[in-house]
Design a protein around this motif. Structure first.
Motif, PDB file in Angstrom:
ATOM      1  N   LEU A  14       0.845  -1.191   0.000  1.00 58.83           N
ATOM      2  CA  LEU A  14       0.000   0.000   0.000  1.00 58.83           C
ATOM      3  C   LEU A  14       0.884   1.246   0.000  1.00 58.83           C
ATOM      4  O   LEU A  14       0.632   2.219  -0.715  1.00 58.83           O
ATOM      5  N   MET A  17       2.254   2.117  -3.320  1.00 61.47           N
ATOM      6  CA  MET A  17       1.254   2.781  -4.168  1.00 61.47           C
ATOM      7  C   MET A  17       1.145   4.269  -3.787  1.00 61.47           C
ATOM      8  O   MET A  17       1.130   5.141  -4.652  1.00 61.47           O
ATOM      9  N   TYR A  18       1.108   4.543  -2.475  1.00 62.46           N
ATOM     10  CA  TYR A  18       1.062   5.939  -2.036  1.00 62.46           C
ATOM     11  C   TYR A  18       2.319   6.675  -2.488  1.00 62.46           C
ATOM     12  O   TYR A  18       2.264   7.837  -2.889  1.00 62.46           O
ATOM     13  N   ALA A 116     -20.885   8.275 -14.505  1.00 61.49           N
ATOM     14  CA  ALA A 116     -20.415   7.984 -13.149  1.00 61.49           C
ATOM     15  C   ALA A 116     -19.944   6.547 -12.974  1.00 61.49           C
ATOM     16  O   ALA A 116     -19.437   6.182 -11.936  1.00 61.49           O
ATOM     17  N   LEU A 118     -17.882   2.950 -13.290  1.00 63.65           N
ATOM     18  CA  LEU A 118     -16.450   2.684 -13.259  1.00 63.65           C
ATOM     19  C   LEU A 118     -16.011   1.879 -14.481  1.00 63.65           C
ATOM     20  O   LEU A 118     -16.762   1.096 -15.040  1.00 63.65           O
ATOM     21  N   PHE A 211      -7.077  -0.977  -9.752  1.00 66.18           N
ATOM     22  CA  PHE A 211      -8.103  -0.074  -9.267  1.00 66.18           C
ATOM     23  C   PHE A 211      -8.902   0.458 -10.442  1.00 66.18           C
ATOM     24  O   PHE A 211      -8.324   0.984 -11.369  1.00 66.18           O
ATOM     25  N   PRO A 212     -10.239   0.326 -10.422  1.00 66.76           N
ATOM     26  CA  PRO A 212     -10.999   0.830 -11.560  1.00 66.76           C
ATOM     27  C   PRO A 212     -11.031   2.370 -11.604  1.00 66.76           C
ATOM     28  O   PRO A 212     -10.907   3.024 -10.575  1.00 66.76           O
ATOM     29  N   THR A 219      -9.889  11.618  -5.628  1.00 65.58           N
ATOM     30  CA  THR A 219     -10.144  12.037  -4.252  1.00 65.58           C
ATOM     31  C   THR A 219      -9.826  10.921  -3.260  1.00 65.58           C
ATOM     32  O   THR A 219      -9.643  11.176  -2.085  1.00 65.58           O
ATOM     33  N   TYR A 220      -9.787   9.665  -3.745  1.00 63.33           N
ATOM     34  CA  TYR A 220      -9.472   8.555  -2.851  1.00 63.33           C
ATOM     35  C   TYR A 220      -8.012   8.625  -2.413  1.00 63.33           C
ATOM     36  O   TYR A 220      -7.649   8.133  -1.365  1.00 63.33           O
ATOM     37  N   PHE A 221      -7.178   9.198  -3.290  1.00 61.97           N
ATOM     38  CA  PHE A 221      -5.744   9.153  -3.043  1.00 61.97           C
ATOM     39  C   PHE A 221      -5.169  10.490  -2.597  1.00 61.97           C
ATOM     40  O   PHE A 221      -4.137  10.535  -1.955  1.00 61.97           O
ATOM     41  N   ASP A 261     -12.829   1.685   9.952  1.00 59.43           N
ATOM     42  CA  ASP A 261     -13.278   3.062   9.717  1.00 59.43           C
ATOM     43  C   ASP A 261     -12.509   4.065  10.568  1.00 59.43           C
ATOM     44  O   ASP A 261     -12.712   5.260  10.449  1.00 59.43           O
ATOM     45  N   LYS A 263      -9.059   4.011  10.692  1.00 60.09           N
ATOM     46  CA  LYS A 263      -7.652   4.066  10.311  1.00 60.09           C
ATOM     47  C   LYS A 263      -7.208   5.486   9.979  1.00 60.09           C
ATOM     48  O   LYS A 263      -6.095   5.888  10.302  1.00 60.09           O
ATOM     49  N   GLU A 264      -8.120   6.267   9.376  1.00 54.16           N
ATOM     50  CA  GLU A 264      -7.766   7.666   9.082  1.00 54.16           C
ATOM     51  C   GLU A 264      -7.504   8.434  10.372  1.00 54.16           C
ATOM     52  O   GLU A 264      -6.594   9.244  10.444  1.00 54.16           O
TER      53      GLU A 264
END
Lengths: 290, 402
Positions: A14, A17-18, A116, A118, A211-212, A219-221, A261, A263-264
């Motif tokens: 992960l 990827m970041y 909208a 994917l 990732f689709p 915005t996810y990343f 939920d 982790k952020e």
């Protein structure tokens, strides 16, 4: 214990990827000194480009890295030339709003063109999982780890050894001094923004099989990418890489041991603590260099 | 030239004047553009088909129905368009809306204006829990979805596996926005009532880029049945990563959302989504024994739009629109009080409409004779598998083809 090792492996994957997504942001921020809120949308544009090349020409996502990197290099230069450059001497807030506006415009453009839903490239070879000692990773994730190390190392070498790299570093350190030394700062900005965007192009080719693509995929990343960049000390490539790994590991471990939920909450808490005790980030260059 | 134009203008005016006297204007409030447009349009098609069918049969007591569209992209625009429909267009009634947040916003306007609002597709429970007098909903709500999911564990999944429902370890996973929270809350309450054991409840952000930790937790808890409430992206992520981590539960069930869309199945791969269960509005692959007229609806839809229905939304809207057209036709006039009286008189048993629903409205305006069916992905199609009367094929257990 088995789960713990799998979580560590997963966190590293992960993190890579970041890392690969954040490198471009570090470059743009470090040199041009613009907080690019449209960074996630550059990734989105790249991912749609990869999808189109796959759907129309049957190009493997990895093969499409070449045209997509070039495309995003040009797009990055265009953004710098026509949006950032006219605002270079304007207030920072105005630059930020210009990139926020660009981000909104790109998301809605994608909504208009693609809807909208994917879109997903199919690359079974990349999605194949490899098992070693009971731990599972995907081929695509290993490739991403390798690519992120190469990219960070390569960019570092480029910055240290080439004349252009030196000029970029000089501009990053002090724009006016660089100008006095005969560096064409405007061009350096163009190239830096282009390079930053090109890194995102590479990232999108590597992320696409896993990732689709959706209009809001950026915005996810993007929030994580900002955390990574600040954590790494804004301008340091190695710092960004280390920051990405830390976030990846925290993400993976806290989602399992605390709650998915929350982790952020955990990684933002760590982020705030680091900023309190080391405001310039883990690998910052000291006060005043942000 | 000039004279001709004037003549045409006068003729045109005359035509529209006579037409206006024999028309009933109805508002159609849906998201026709923006991110919700695809299923908004699919929902509208149901209303459009029902209207055309009604007009072909002579309209509403001899008056033709005329649809006035309102495009509600977001709650703000829903309010604006609802105002325009009620005060400028002066429609008699409004139909809508597909999305719950749009419905909640628009119905506030119509309630104040005293214009009846017929909700045909939004599932959020609070829509009909606000004490409105001119709001009616024909479709099942989130609570019905959650109840169907939990009930099916005992009624369908356990029998298919040949085990006692109490022995199954069930997990609820859901995205943590209002949608997921609401459905999961109803699921937990229903599970308590029915004595179903919920071992894990794991909320996660729909913007997650990695659900591996969620899956590892399900795997280490040896979960048999997963109930997921999700959008599209997280559904894809869950199925992909479950496969990668070798997590093979006995059953996975979604609450509509991402599970109902063909694009989700394509992104996951038909061979991987095979066997996934789903609760949603009646889809068009449902046994006509439980849903009389469904084949007729699909035929009409194909004739008009040239494709199969893209989801069950058009059917739900078609059935709902017909219910309310009947109520409007039998009301003594189109005043809100007369319509309310007429709607309250509707009394149809379950299984008497093309979606398999019945109709009996409570004081809040909610249809109480509706429940969603259970569907399953089989061979790349979403087919109805439960209840047995509505099923077109037998339910399978397990996940994936290999």
């Amino acid at each position: 214990m088995d789960v713990f090792i799998q979580l560590i492996v997963n966190g590293i994957m992960l993190g890579s990827m970041y890392a690969i997504i954040s490198v471009g942001l570090t470059l743009i921020f470090g040199v041009v000194r613009v907080v690019n809120f449209a960074h996630g949308e550059l990734l989105m544009v790249g991912m749609y480009a990869v999808y189109l090349l796959f759907a129309k020409f049957g190009l493997h996502p990895y093969a499409s890295a070449v045209p997509v990197v070039i495309l995003l290099f040009c797009l990055g230069m265009a953004i710098q030339r026509f949006i950032i450059q006219p605002l270079l001497n304007a207030d920072e807030h105005i630059q930020i709003f210009a990139t926020v506006g660009l981000s909104t415009a790109l998301v809605n453009l994608a909504l208009m063109l693609f809807g909208a839903d994917l879109y997903s490239v199919s690359a079974p070879d990349v999605r194949r999982s490899v098992t070693f000692a009971g731990n599972t990773v995907l081929v695509g994730q290993l490739v991403m780890l390798g690519a992120s190390i190469l990219l960070v190392g390569g960019l570092h070498a480029f910055m240290q050894t080439t004349a252009l790299g030196r000029a970029i570093r000089a501009t990053a350190q002090n724009r006016n001094a660089a100008l006095l030394m005969g560096v064409r700062v405007d061009r350096i900005y163009l190239v830096s923004f282009g390079l930053g965007a090109a890194c995102v192009g590479l990232a999108s080719a590597l992320v696409s099989p896993l990732f689709p693509a959706t209009p809001t995929v950026g915005t996810y990343f993007v929030l994580t990418a900002f955390v990574v960049v600040v954590l790494g000390g804004m301008r340091s490539m190695y710092g960004a890489f280390a920051g990405a790994m830390i976030i990846g590991l925290v993400d993976s471990l806290s989602a399992y041991y605390i709650a998915p939920d929350l982790k952020e909450v955990v990684y933002f808490a760590i982020f705030i603590l680091i900023l309190i005790f080391k405001p310039t980030g883990l690998f910052g260059f000291g006060r005043g260099t942000e | 030239m000039n004279i001709l134009m004037k003549a045409a203008l006068v003729a045109g005016l005359a035509v529209s004047a006579t037409a206006a006297t024999a028309q009933v204007k109805i508002g159609a409030l849906y998201p026709f553009s923006g991110g919700l447009a695809l299923l908004g349009d699919e929902s509208f098609r149901g209303l459009e088909l029902a209207t055309e069918e009604r007009n072909a049969k002579g309209g509403l007591n001899g008056k033709a129905l005329q649809i006035v569209k309102g495009d509600a992209v977001d709650p703000n625009q829903a309010v604006g368009e609802a105002r325009r429909l009620t005060s400028v267009e002066k429609v008699s009634v409004v139909f809508g809306t597909y999305s719950s947040s749009l419905s909640i916003a628009a119905t506030q306007v119509t309630e104040l204006a005293g214009v009846p609002y017929f909700e045909l597709g939004a599932i959020s429970d609070p829509i009909t829990e606000r004490g409105f007098k001119n709001l009616y909903r024909s479709n099942p709500t989130a609570r019905d979805f959650a109840a169907s999911m939990v009930d099916s564990i005992g009624e369908a999944i356990a029998p298919a596996l040949g085990v006692d429902a109490k022995s199954l370890k069930v997990a609820i996973i859901h995205e943590d926005s209002l949608y997921g929270q609401t459905v999961a809350g109803y699921q937990t309450a229903r599970a308590k009532e029915k004595g179903v054991t919920i071992v894990e409840t794991l909320p996660y952000s729909a913007k997650s880029v990695d659900l591996t930790p969620v899956i590892l937790r399900l795997k280490s808890a040896n979960i048999d049945v997963v109930l997921q409430t999700s959008y599209q992206n997280d559904t894809v992520l869950f199925f992909r990563q479950a496969k990668e981590q070798g997590f093979k539960p006995k059953a996975v069930m979604g609450a509509g959302g991402g599970y109902s869309l063909r694009e989700t199945a394509q992104a996951v791969g038909y061979e991987n989504i095979e066997g996934a269960l789903n609760v949603d509005f009646t889809q068009y692959k449902t046994n006509a024994a439980a849903a009389p007229g469904i084949a007729d609806f699909v035929a009409k839809y194909k004739a008009k739009y040239g494709t199969d229905p893209r989801s069950g939304h058009s059917l739900a809207n078609y059935v709902g629109a017909n219910l309310f057209f009947d109520a409007m036709a039998s009301a003594k006039d189109l005043a809100p009080a007369a319509i309310r009286e007429s709607v309250m008189k509707i009394d149809l048993p379950v299984g008497s409409t093309a979606s398999g629903w019945g109709a009996k409205f409570n004081e809040a305006g909610q249809n109480t004779r509706v429940s969603p069916f259970i569907m399953q992905w089989q061979g790349g199609e979403l087919v109805t598998v439960f209840p047995p009367k509505a099923a077109v094929v037998k339910m399978k257990t397990g996940l994936g083809t290999n």
